[in-house]
Design an enzyme around this catalytic site. Structure first.
Site, short mmCIF file in Angstrom:
data_model
loop_
_atom_site.label_atom_id
_atom_site.label_comp_id
_atom_site.label_asym_id
_atom_site.label_seq_id
_atom_site.Cartn_x
_atom_site.Cartn_y
_atom_site.Cartn_z
N SER A 142 0.86 -1.20 0.00
CA SER A 142 0.00 0.00 0.00
C SER A 142 0.88 1.23 0.00
CB SER A 142 -0.87 0.02 1.26
OG SER A 142 -1.48 1.29 1.43
N TYR A 155 -1.67 -0.38 10.43
CA TYR A 155 -1.75 -0.70 8.99
C TYR A 155 -0.48 -0.25 8.29
CZ TYR A 155 -3.77 -0.85 4.25
OH TYR A 155 -4.03 -1.13 2.93
P1 NAD Z 1 -11.48 -5.52 0.30
O1 NAD Z 1 -11.87 -5.35 1.73
O2 NAD Z 1 -12.37 -5.05 -0.78
O3 NAD Z 1 -11.15 -7.06 0.00
C1 NAD Z 1 -10.34 -7.80 0.87
C2 NAD Z 1 -10.69 -9.27 0.75
O4 NAD Z 1 -9.85 -9.97 1.69
C3 NAD Z 1 -12.14 -9.56 1.15
O5 NAD Z 1 -12.73 -10.44 0.22
C4 NAD Z 1 -12.00 -10.18 2.53
O6 NAD Z 1 -13.04 -11.12 2.82
C5 NAD Z 1 -10.66 -10.87 2.42
N1 NAD Z 1 -10.03 -11.14 3.69
C6 NAD Z 1 -10.02 -10.37 4.81
N2 NAD Z 1 -9.36 -10.98 5.80
C7 NAD Z 1 -8.95 -12.18 5.30
C8 NAD Z 1 -8.22 -13.27 5.86
N3 NAD Z 1 -7.83 -13.27 7.13
N4 NAD Z 1 -7.95 -14.34 5.06
C9 NAD Z 1 -8.38 -14.35 3.77
N5 NAD Z 1 -9.09 -13.36 3.20
C10 NAD Z 1 -9.36 -12.28 3.96
O7 NAD Z 1 -10.05 -4.83 0.20
P2 NAD Z 1 -9.19 -4.37 -1.06
O8 NAD Z 1 -9.23 -2.91 -1.10
O9 NAD Z 1 -9.51 -5.17 -2.25
O10 NAD Z 1 -7.75 -4.77 -0.49
C11 NAD Z 1 -6.95 -5.81 -1.03
C12 NAD Z 1 -5.51 -5.51 -0.65
O11 NAD Z 1 -5.13 -4.27 -1.23
C13 NAD Z 1 -5.28 -5.38 0.84
O12 NAD Z 1 -4.06 -6.00 1.20
C14 NAD Z 1 -5.20 -3.90 1.05
O13 NAD Z 1 -4.44 -3.54 2.18
C15 NAD Z 1 -4.54 -3.46 -0.23
N6 NAD Z 1 -4.74 -2.06 -0.55
C16 NAD Z 1 -5.98 -1.54 -0.79
C17 NAD Z 1 -6.11 -0.19 -1.08
C18 NAD Z 1 -7.44 0.47 -1.35
O14 NAD Z 1 -7.48 1.70 -1.48
N7 NAD Z 1 -8.53 -0.26 -1.46
C19 NAD Z 1 -4.99 0.64 -1.11
C20 NAD Z 1 -3.75 0.08 -0.85
C21 NAD Z 1 -3.64 -1.27 -0.58
#
Ligand code: NAD
Length: 278
Positions: A142, A155
């Site tokens: 991230s 985080y």
């Molecule tokens: P999201 O919440 O839409 O999806 C996350 C998925 O992970 C969900 O389906 C959830 O059920 C699953 N999950 C949660 N805990 C889990 C566990 N213990 N084991 C297995 N699955 C689990 O989030 P996203 O935005 O798609 O995030 C995906 C990745 O991208 C994350 O690592 C997040 O930190 C990173 N990220 C997201 C953003 C953003 O702006 N959305 C920015 C930077 C990084």
């Protein structure tokens, strides 16, 4: 380039929603077999059913070693090999705007999912890939792991640790032909980055627009990122087009980590005009 991942098997953790779901769909469209790993079984199974024989769902909590090891074994049993491990699952920590108010009660859980999960996923996948002569590991970090800033300290710490772990693993695992890279998304529109929950239907639109403006305030490209943007970067790094690329942290963030978009000179010229009249 349709069929770019033909013959390859990929695991996508957190594949039931958000960035993971977009990546599962893109990888499957490019010909990969995909194992969707998530704690959300309903959404994950529905996605696997929609894709068909090329996909399967396995309930997995990435913070649990035994779940992750069974996941990797399941991918090999089901599809015969493992070529791509996308350690994407991640969770936000509790949102305390002031660190001094943060109870840190979720520390162990956030570290378990965001840091231990990708570490054990990397290790389990690499043990299989070593025997195959190579493979690709992607970890989803991230901008919070690159840019220091206020709030969300747990985080930020997990994501900074994940970037450093990925770079270190890329050096360690290079001797087995395994490439390790991480993605650095910023402000992608998914449930993780949305604070609309709890708002009435009538004001969701207004709140979403306000949140967009806040996120875009320090982003040079004034466009909110989508899960598909990150999926495209994941496809590139997973493909043979990237076979010389390892150990990088690839930003997918509209330029947020490039530099400060404030134009101080323009502001100074405006201040002189206002105060001195020149
Ligand atoms: P999201 O919440 O839409 O999806 C996350 C998925 O992970 C969900 O389906 C959830 O059920 C699953 N999950 C949660 N805990 C889990 C566990 N213990 N084991 C297995 N699955 C689990 O989030 P996203 O935005 O798609 O995030 C995906 C990745 O991208 C994350 O690592 C997040 O930190 C990173 N990220 C997201 C953003 C953003 O702006 N959305 C920015 C930077 C990084």
């Amino acid at each position: 380039m349709a069929g770019e991942l033909a013959g390859k098997t990929a695991i996508v953790t957190g594949g039931s929603g958000g960035i993971g779901k977009a990546t599962v769909e893109l990888f499957a469209a490019e010909g990969a077999h995909v194992v969707i790993a998530d704690i959300d079984a309903d959404a994950g199974q529905a996605l696997a059913d929609a894709i068909g024989a090329a996909a399967r769902f396995r309930r997995t909590d990435v913070s649990k070693r035994e779940d992750v090891e069974a996941l990797v074994a399941d991918a090999v049993d089901s599809f015969g090999r493992l070529d791509i491990m996308f350690n994407n699952a991640g969770i936000a920590c509790a949102a305390f705007p002031d660190f001094l108010d943060d109870t840190l009660e979720d520390f162990d859980r956030v570290v378990g999912v965001n840091l231990f999960g990708p570490m054990i996923g990397t290790q389990a996948a690499a043990r299989v890939m070593r025997g195959q002569g190579g493979g690709v590991i992607l970890n989803n970090a991230s901008i919070a792991g690159i840019l220091a800033g206020q709030a969300m300290m747990t985080y930020r710490a997990t994501k900074a640790g994940l970037v450093h772990f990925s770079k270190s693993a890329s050096i360690d695992l290079a001797r087995y032909g395994i490439r390790v890279n991480c993605l650095v998304p910023g402000h992608i529109r998914t449930p993780l980055s949305s604070f609309e929950e709890g708002s009435e239907d009538g004001n969701i639109g207004e709140l979403s627009r306000a949140i967009d403006q806040i996120y875009l305030s320090n982003q040079p490209l004034k466009r909110r990122g989508a899960p598909e943007d990150v999926a495209q970067a994941a496809l590139f790094l997973s493909s043979d087009r990237a076979q010389q690329i390892t150990g990088i942290a690839m930003p997918v963030e509209g330029g947020v980590t490039t530099g400060d978009p404030v134009n101080h000179l323009a502001d100074i010229v405006a201040a002189r005009a206002r105060i001195l009249g020149d």
